[in-house]
Design a protein around this motif. Structure first.
Motif, short mmCIF file in Angstrom:
data_model
loop_
_atom_site.label_atom_id
_atom_site.label_comp_id
_atom_site.label_asym_id
_atom_site.label_seq_id
_atom_site.Cartn_x
_atom_site.Cartn_y
_atom_site.Cartn_z
N SER A 460 -30.24 2.57 -55.10
CA SER A 460 -31.32 1.59 -55.04
C SER A 460 -31.40 1.02 -53.63
N GLN A 461 -32.51 0.38 -53.32
CA GLN A 461 -32.67 -0.20 -51.98
C GLN A 461 -31.65 -1.34 -51.77
N PRO A 462 -31.26 -1.64 -50.53
CA PRO A 462 -31.71 -0.99 -49.30
C PRO A 462 -31.00 0.34 -49.08
N PHE A 463 -31.73 1.31 -48.54
CA PHE A 463 -31.18 2.63 -48.26
C PHE A 463 -30.43 2.60 -46.94
N LYS A 464 -29.19 3.02 -46.97
CA LYS A 464 -28.38 3.04 -45.76
C LYS A 464 -27.61 4.36 -45.70
N PRO A 465 -27.33 4.83 -44.49
CA PRO A 465 -26.53 6.06 -44.40
C PRO A 465 -25.13 5.82 -44.94
N THR A 466 -24.65 6.80 -45.71
CA THR A 466 -23.34 6.64 -46.35
C THR A 466 -22.22 7.30 -45.55
N ILE A 467 -22.54 8.31 -44.75
CA ILE A 467 -21.52 9.05 -44.02
C ILE A 467 -22.04 9.34 -42.62
N ALA A 468 -21.19 9.23 -41.61
CA ALA A 468 -21.58 9.54 -40.24
C ALA A 468 -20.63 10.61 -39.69
N LEU A 469 -21.19 11.54 -38.91
CA LEU A 469 -20.42 12.65 -38.37
C LEU A 469 -20.96 12.98 -36.99
N GLN A 504 -26.77 27.20 -31.85
CA GLN A 504 -25.55 27.02 -32.62
C GLN A 504 -25.93 26.37 -33.95
N ILE A 505 -25.45 26.96 -35.03
CA ILE A 505 -25.72 26.44 -36.37
C ILE A 505 -24.42 25.86 -36.92
N GLU A 506 -24.39 24.55 -37.06
CA GLU A 506 -23.21 23.87 -37.57
C GLU A 506 -23.46 23.50 -39.03
N LEU A 507 -22.66 24.03 -39.92
CA LEU A 507 -22.83 23.83 -41.35
C LEU A 507 -22.02 22.62 -41.82
N PHE A 508 -22.61 21.84 -42.72
CA PHE A 508 -21.94 20.66 -43.24
C PHE A 508 -22.29 20.48 -44.71
N THR A 509 -21.50 19.67 -45.39
CA THR A 509 -21.77 19.36 -46.80
C THR A 509 -22.45 18.00 -46.90
N ARG A 510 -23.01 17.73 -48.06
CA ARG A 510 -23.68 16.44 -48.26
C ARG A 510 -22.67 15.28 -48.27
N ARG A 511 -21.40 15.60 -48.31
CA ARG A 511 -20.37 14.56 -48.22
C ARG A 511 -19.90 14.36 -46.79
N GLY A 512 -20.49 15.11 -45.85
CA GLY A 512 -20.22 14.87 -44.45
C GLY A 512 -19.10 15.68 -43.84
N SER A 513 -18.57 16.65 -44.54
CA SER A 513 -17.50 17.48 -43.98
C SER A 513 -18.08 18.76 -43.38
N ARG A 514 -17.43 19.22 -42.31
CA ARG A 514 -17.87 20.45 -41.66
C ARG A 514 -17.41 21.67 -42.47
N VAL A 515 -18.26 22.69 -42.50
CA VAL A 515 -17.94 23.93 -43.21
C VAL A 515 -17.66 25.06 -42.24
N GLY A 516 -18.41 25.13 -41.18
CA GLY A 516 -18.24 26.21 -40.21
C GLY A 516 -19.31 26.13 -39.15
N CYS A 517 -19.22 27.03 -38.18
CA CYS A 517 -20.17 27.03 -37.07
C CYS A 517 -20.53 28.47 -36.73
N ILE A 518 -21.81 28.75 -36.56
CA ILE A 518 -22.30 30.08 -36.23
C ILE A 518 -23.04 30.00 -34.90
N SER A 519 -22.70 30.87 -33.97
CA SER A 519 -23.38 30.93 -32.68
C SER A 519 -24.26 32.17 -32.65
N LEU A 520 -25.53 31.99 -32.39
CA LEU A 520 -26.48 33.09 -32.32
C LEU A 520 -26.88 33.31 -30.86
N PRO A 521 -26.85 34.56 -30.39
CA PRO A 521 -27.11 34.82 -28.97
C PRO A 521 -28.59 34.92 -28.62
#
Length: 641
Positions: A460-469, A504-521
């Motif tokens: 419910s309002q007010p909407f605030k960010p829950t996780i920062a990364l 660079q594609i940095e993958l993350f979860t909705r809980r704010g944890s990193r999953v992996g990173c892909i670099s495209l040339p």
């Protein structure tokens, strides 16, 4: 994907992402390292087909070959049921993928790939290793900003140059690319150069010099004279003739010699790119009739429409409604109008003058006014989210029955947007398809980092960010599924005035944890989701006629050559619609093949889907415009919906 291999790798260093190929002796998977996220290819070797002796032979060859144009072995992974080679991963597919019947590869691109193959073979031959199975399927590709890099793979039947053929490998290989002596169990570096000669012929013409069943191919390689078409440049012909000599002694003495001759021929040729635009890597060779556009509904517009979108599969009180709301984004205003497919087939919108007891005969327009111009609209479930420069708003989709009961003499109804979040300058965002969470990325003051915030939109309002990364500087965010997102950042070359050379594609979860990173040339822009999970569409700067299909699971980059420069992209259940700035439309199936062309409306400003086969197009000529809805089933297209 092999469930057995997935289970046995559960406690290993790698996580499987998908099957990418089937080799002669086992399957090949894309996998990521559980700790570093680095992508690798896992080559599963079947013990029944590939004995321990042959496995050790290939492993010895791979460990001795370290070259940019050879796929190298990084490690060995043992499982309870077998073993896997951990190899370099090549996301561009195989050379066979480029040598399609309907695609012409730019001659310089094809010749450069052959030069790279010869460089890799020279490295192997200097170590007295003969590949014995050079063919397009064994040439993997790495996408680069200027094209592709070729890398030789599959040394499963490779031989030492002085080794006798006594173990059954002597006459194995691909008959279409086998040198004459290979049919009798003989092999030498010249045998590989013969196969490269076949490849050189094929990349320039689109077909092989000899064809037929295995017996016919053997006879052709042994006895049939070589015929070179006029399309092969004069400077390249002597190289092909020398490489395809029947006797090994008459061919090039080494891969280095053939490579040097080919480089000289390329440098001395003046017409290799004749008829080619400088910004094209490939082009379609198929000629399709352009179908004229016929609209099933059309109305005049007095304001420019910047975006069109709809809600699919609308449901009210548990019952699916046979109508679709079409949203139009103006400057600081959004309008929603319901359309019925039954009425569209009779070239009319829902008529306001008909009895209101029948929903299909009612017409209403819901208008949403915003305090500032809308930048982007996104439909999630049955909720519309609108982004402006400073805020994000939620707008509920009006249900037709509820709105109909409230209609008065006017056909326009006002709806008040709900403020979700206030944004800082230069913030990029994405909203999950179900409308459950949102991710925003805000750059730091020095532009060297971005702060990723995850918002729970179900609170419910007010909407605030829950996780920062903290993440790398981000230019786009994408919600890939209900639990995962991707942050896209540019890769720059400091030695070239900070030129963007990839993403660079940095993958993350909705809980704010990193999953992996892909670099495209390769640098990409305007990445968008499709209806195929983990598949993205993107445009490639520098190549305006190229559309990129980017699969993330497993990673795969495919360039699609188009007859137009795409500006508007939409994804459907059967493929993709691409429209250029002149209104011309190309239809592409899910495999990346062009299946139709439409002569569209001039001066388009937006394109959106009503459903899988009905398309809405808005136009504007500076003073007035039109909104047209086209049913693709009513056009003369060779497509089955």
């Amino acid at each position: 994907m092999s469930n057995l291999l997935t289970n046995v790798l559960y406690h290993s260093n790698y996580r499987l992402l998908g099957l990418v190929g089937q080799g002669q002796f086992g399957r090949v998977y894309c996998a990521s390292h559980r700790k570093t996220g680095r992508l690798v290819a896992l080559k599963e070797l079947n013990r029944d087909r590939f004995s321990t002796r042959n496995f050790l032979r290939e492993l010895r060859f791979l460990l001795s070959l370290q070259h940019p144009n050879i796929v190298t072995c990084q490690a060995l992974e043992h499982t309870a049921t077998g073993r896997c080679l951990v190899m370099d991963y090549c996301e561009g597919g195989t050379l066979r993928d480029l040598l399609s019947d309907e695609i012409q590869l730019h001659p310089l691109q094809g010749l450069n790939l052959i030069v790279q193959i010869l460089a890799g073979l020279d490295h192997a031959h200097q170590r007295e290793i003969v590949h014995c199975d050079i063919k397009p399927e064994n040439i993997l590709l790495v996408a680069t900003a200027t094209g592709w890099t070729a890398r030789i793979t599959d040394f499963g039947i490779a031989r030492l140059s002085q080794e006798l053929s006594t173990d059954g490998f002597g006459n194995t290989g691909s008959p279409a690319y086998m040198a004459p002596e290979r049919f009798y169990g003989q092999h030498s570096p010249a045998s590989d150069l013969y196969a490269v000669g076949i490849l050189l012929f094929e990349v320039l013409t689109g077909y092989r010099p000899f064809s037929g069943l295995p017996g016919d191919l053997m006879a052709a390689h042994l006895n049939q004279a070589l015929l070179l078409p006029e399309s092969i440049p004069e400077s390249i012909r002597p190289i092909i003739r020398t490489a395809l000599q029947k006797l090994p002694a008459r061919r090039f003495r080494s891969a280095a010699e053939m490579r040097s001759a080919l480089q000289d021929a390329i440098a001395n040729s003046k017409n290799l790119d004749q008829g080619w635009q400088p910004n094209r890597l490939q082009r379609s060779s198929a000629k399709r009739a352009i179908v004229p556009l016929k609209h099933d509904y059309q109305e005049s517009l007095q304001t420019l429409v910047k975006q069109l979108a709809t809600v699919q599969n609308t449901v009210q009180n548990g019952v699916k409604i046979d109508a679709q709301p079409l949203y139009r984004v103006f400057s600081n205003q959004i309008a929603c109008q319901w359309f019925s497919e039954a009425k569209l087939s009779r070239k009319t919108a829902i008529d306001n003058s008909a009895p209101k007891s029948c929903f299909e005969s009612s017409r209403f327009l819901t208008t949403i006014r915003l305090p500032e111009p809308a930048l982007q609209m996104q439909i999630c479930a049955q909720t519309c989210f609108v982004t402006t420069q400073q805020a994000v708003y939620r707008v509920a989709v009006p249900q037709p029955g509820a709105v109909q009961q409230k209609l008065n003499a006017s056909s326009t109804q006002q709806s008040k947007p709900q403020l979700i979040a206030t944004l800082k300058q230069d913030t990029v965002l994405t909203i999950e398809a179900g409308g459950r969470w949102m991710a925003t990325a805000t750059p730091s003051l020095d532009k060297t980092r971005s702060q990723l915030n995850i918002w729970n939109l179900q609170n419910s309002q007010p909407f605030k960010p829950t996780i920062a990364l903290a993440i790398a500087p981000c230019f786009q965010l994408l919600a890939l599924d209900s639990c995962h997102g991707a942050a896209l950042s540019p890769i720059t070359d400091s030695s070239a005035n900070a030129c963007i050379v990839g993403i660079q594609i940095e993958l993350f979860t909705r809980r704010g944890s990193r999953v992996g990173c892909i670099s495209l040339p390769i640098p990409l822009r305007y990445l968008s989701l499709t209806q195929t999970p983990y598949r993205l569409l993107a445009l490639e700067p520098g190549y305006p006629n190229s559309l990129v299909l980017l699969d993330l699971k497993p990673l795969r980059i495919e360039r699609i050559c188009l007859s137009l420069a795409p500006k508007f992209l939409v994804s459907t259940s059967w493929g993709y619609l691409v429209m250029d700035e002149t209104g011309q439309i190309v239809l592409i199936n899910r495999m990346g093949q062009e299946i139709g062309q439409i002569d569209g409306l001039k001066n388009p400003t937006a394109m959106g889907l009503i459903n899988a086969y009905q398309v809405a197009i808005a136009t504007w000529n500076g003073t007035e415009g039109t909104l047209a809805i086209v049913d693709l089933r009513h056009l003369n297209l060779d497509i089955v919906f």
